[in-house]
Design a protein around this motif. Structure first.
Motif, PDB file in Angstrom:
ATOM      1  N   TYR A  57      68.867  -4.764  18.067  1.00  0.00           N
ATOM      2  CA  TYR A  57      69.661  -4.644  19.282  1.00  0.00           C
ATOM      3  C   TYR A  57      70.745  -3.575  19.151  1.00  0.00           C
ATOM      4  N   ILE A  58      71.198  -3.302  17.942  1.00  0.00           N
ATOM      5  CA  ILE A  58      72.172  -2.227  17.740  1.00  0.00           C
ATOM      6  C   ILE A  58      71.471  -0.879  17.786  1.00  0.00           C
ATOM      7  N   SER A  61      70.899   1.346  21.107  1.00  0.00           N
ATOM      8  CA  SER A  61      71.943   2.190  21.682  1.00  0.00           C
ATOM      9  C   SER A  61      72.538   3.074  20.586  1.00  0.00           C
ATOM     10  N   ARG A  62      72.424   4.368  20.755  1.00  0.00           N
ATOM     11  CA  ARG A  62      72.949   5.285  19.737  1.00  0.00           C
ATOM     12  C   ARG A  62      74.465   5.230  19.647  1.00  0.00           C
ATOM     13  N   THR A  63      75.127   4.954  20.755  1.00  0.00           N
ATOM     14  CA  THR A  63      76.587   4.849  20.692  1.00  0.00           C
ATOM     15  C   THR A  63      77.009   3.624  19.887  1.00  0.00           C
ATOM     16  N   SER A  64      76.239   2.557  19.957  1.00  0.00           N
ATOM     17  CA  SER A  64      76.521   1.382  19.121  1.00  0.00           C
ATOM     18  C   SER A  64      76.303   1.720  17.653  1.00  0.00           C
ATOM     19  N   SER A  67      79.248   3.789  16.416  1.00  0.00           N
ATOM     20  CA  SER A  67      80.461   3.003  16.175  1.00  0.00           C
ATOM     21  C   SER A  67      80.355   2.204  14.875  1.00  0.00           C
ATOM     22  N   ARG A  68      79.197   1.664  14.586  1.00  0.00           N
ATOM     23  CA  ARG A  68      79.016   0.898  13.345  1.00  0.00           C
ATOM     24  C   ARG A  68      79.083   1.806  12.121  1.00  0.00           C
TER      25      ARG A  68
END
Length: 127
Positions: A57-58, A61-64, A67-68
């Motif tokens: 699920y992370i 989304s490349r933006t997620s 951020s990680r």
């Protein structure tokens, strides 16, 4: 390629690269659809360069993902950051060595992006 990856290489060649530069270069690479057409390719990149793996699920989304990865880099110690810098430099060097004609041919065949999956698996085997 529309970005100046030579600039990334020159920044990463320095021994003491600032943490924010590594985070910025990482962000640029992950978000670039010319490098990674599919998010699955991003997952291989993250595992080989940063030693990170995230749940599906992370990875949707490349933006997620960014951020990680930024969170991990901001809390990493100096030795880990140096290891990441070296592996990222190898990746950028390989990116620059890729012939533009080959990129455009693969882009047409793969409907976008460069398939670095085989290259990434080769790097992880050598580490």
């Amino acid at each position: 390629m529309k970005k100046d990856y030579g600039f990334f290489r020159s920044e990463l060649k320095a021994k003491n690269v600032a943490r924010y530069k590594v985070v910025g270069i990482t962000t640029e690479i992950i978000l670039d659809p010319d490098i990674f057409a599919k998010n699955d390719d991003v997952a291989i990149f993250l595992q080989s360069v940063y030693g990170l793996s995230f749940k599906d699920y992370i990875l949707k989304s490349r933006t997620s993902v960014v951020s990680r990865v930024a969170k991990e880099l901001c809390t990493a110690d100096a030795k880990t950051l140096e290891d990441v810098r070296k592996k990222l430099l190898l990746f950028v060097n390989a990116l620059l060595e890729t012939d533009m004609k080959t990129v455009s041919v693969k882009k047409k065949k793969n409907s976008g992006g460069v398939d670095f999956g085989k290259w990434m698996r080769g790097i992880t085997e050598n580490l």
